[in-house]
Enzyme design. Sequence first.
Site, PDB file in Angstrom:
ATOM      1  N   ARG A   1       3.460 -13.068 -89.356  1.00 36.15           N
ATOM      2  CA  ARG A   1       2.635 -14.433 -88.609  1.00 36.15           C
ATOM      3  C   ARG A   1       1.357 -14.536 -89.411  1.00 36.15           C
ATOM      4  NH1 ARG A   1       3.459 -13.634 -82.031  1.00 36.15           N
ATOM      5  NH2 ARG A   1       5.908 -13.989 -82.231  1.00 36.15           N
TER       6      ARG A   1
ATOM      7  N   ASP B   1      -4.425 -22.488 -71.706  1.00 34.31           N
ATOM      8  CA  ASP B   1      -3.713 -21.401 -72.661  1.00 34.31           C
ATOM      9  C   ASP B   1      -4.837 -20.865 -73.618  1.00 34.31           C
ATOM     10  OD1 ASP B   1      -0.663 -20.501 -73.523  1.00 34.31           O
ATOM     11  OD2 ASP B   1      -1.951 -20.111 -74.839  1.00 34.31           O
TER      12      ASP B   1
HETATM   13  C1  LIG Z   1       5.117 -16.051 -73.312  1.00 35.44           C
HETATM   14  S1  LIG Z   1       3.897 -17.588 -73.298  1.00 35.44           S
HETATM   15  C2  LIG Z   1       4.383 -17.742 -71.685  1.00 35.44           C
HETATM   16  C3  LIG Z   1       4.426 -19.275 -71.256  1.00 35.44           C
HETATM   17  C4  LIG Z   1       4.728 -19.692 -69.707  1.00 35.44           C
HETATM   18  N1  LIG Z   1       3.911 -18.913 -68.836  1.00 35.44           N
HETATM   19  C5  LIG Z   1       6.276 -19.227 -69.557  1.00 35.44           C
HETATM   20  O1  LIG Z   1       6.478 -18.072 -68.644  1.00 35.44           O
HETATM   21  O2  LIG Z   1       7.210 -19.735 -69.916  1.00 35.44           O
HETATM   22  C6  LIG Z   1       2.693 -16.448 -73.027  1.00 35.44           C
HETATM   23  C7  LIG Z   1       1.228 -17.429 -73.227  1.00 35.44           C
HETATM   24  O3  LIG Z   1       0.073 -16.910 -73.147  1.00 35.44           O
HETATM   25  C8  LIG Z   1      -0.930 -17.048 -73.962  1.00 35.44           C
HETATM   26  N2  LIG Z   1      -1.978 -16.100 -74.074  1.00 35.44           N
HETATM   27  C9  LIG Z   1      -2.003 -14.833 -74.701  1.00 35.44           C
HETATM   28  N3  LIG Z   1      -3.094 -14.453 -74.483  1.00 35.44           N
HETATM   29  C10 LIG Z   1      -3.747 -15.077 -73.463  1.00 35.44           C
HETATM   30  C11 LIG Z   1      -5.107 -14.956 -73.096  1.00 35.44           C
HETATM   31  N4  LIG Z   1      -6.130 -13.855 -73.376  1.00 35.44           N
HETATM   32  N5  LIG Z   1      -5.580 -15.899 -72.308  1.00 35.44           N
HETATM   33  C12 LIG Z   1      -4.818 -17.002 -72.000  1.00 35.44           C
HETATM   34  N6  LIG Z   1      -3.687 -17.165 -72.615  1.00 35.44           N
HETATM   35  C13 LIG Z   1      -3.022 -16.197 -73.210  1.00 35.44           C
HETATM   36  C14 LIG Z   1       0.097 -17.256 -75.189  1.00 35.44           C
HETATM   37  O4  LIG Z   1      -0.848 -18.252 -76.134  1.00 35.44           O
HETATM   38  C15 LIG Z   1       1.126 -17.822 -74.672  1.00 35.44           C
HETATM   39  O5  LIG Z   1       1.320 -19.142 -74.894  1.00 35.44           O
END
Ligand SMILES: C[S@@+](CC[C@H](N)C(=O)[O-])C[C@H]1O[C@@H](n2cnc3c(N)ncnc32)[C@H](O)[C@@H]1O
Length: 290
Positions: free
Chosen positions: A50, A158
Amino acid sequence: MNMMTRSSFPIVDEGSDHLKPRDFQRVAAFVSARTGIRLTEAKKIMVESRLRRRVRAKGAATLGEYVAETLGGSVVDEDEIVNLINAITTNKTDFFRESAHFDFIARVAAPEIAERGREGKFWSAACSTGAEPYTLAMVLADHALGCPDFRWSILASDISTDVLATARRGIYPIEMMTPVPEAVSRRYVMSPNDPKRGEVRIVPELRAAVRFARVNLIDDRWSVDRDLDLIMCRNLLIYFDRESQGRVLERLISHLRPGGFLILGHSDGVSGLDLPLRSLGRSIFKRVRT
Ligand SMILES: C[S@@+](CC[C@H](N)C(=O)[O-])C[C@H]1O[C@@H](n2cnc3c(N)ncnc32)[C@H](O)[C@@H]1O
């Protein structure tokens, strides 16, 4: 001129360029402090792949040079940190993902919230490219069809600015609509102007009902209301260590009104944490104490 602009074309074969243990530790410690995401040694190859995009974008010669330039100086380049975090986060998502949650919202949560007679307030707290908040919007808009007084709004947030840009556009490859029931899709998904592009768009009414914002859940400052009816924070906590999971959950709960709903991902275990929640089903909870 800094190192990164000087080496404007890579002199190292990417495949043989790896992070030294010390550099990986530096990235992992920084990412953990800034985002809560735990990067174990098992993630090293993924992290390298990445970060290579950022190495190329910055014109660095190697991963080591990129890490030294980005994290090694006395002044942190916050613009590049946003890019680094965008590159590191895992954004997998789908419409109607873990669909039992949306059945629960349609059958139980939306009717209960509508019954209260004031605007229902919803938060999708790690919304990725928007499939989760737009699915929620479809379910709520459908509930409003039979209950015209039901008013609702969704905050979707996000940490990644890349996914938020996609979510705001609301344009998706047509294959992503496979899990959306046909009747729902007819109401809330627009057919493409140019069918050859293979893309569809969420209708303007739903796009207008969802407000997107960047919120880092590990930060101490969120400007989010404290009387929310339902929060979804799914498939994020699994990437955090136990301490960060507990801290974020306590704060999420403090933004729910008593009796409000919290929905986590199927893999986001909260067992062993002492939280004011009553379980209503698989990863579905209700706030019980104030
Ligand atoms: C695997 S995705 C899940 C998306 C959605 N909630 C679902 O279940 O389909 C996890 C998301 O969390 C976000 N993320 C990671 N660390 C974070 C943080 N500290 N605060 C807010 N969002 C975060 C990532 O950018 C990513 O888009």
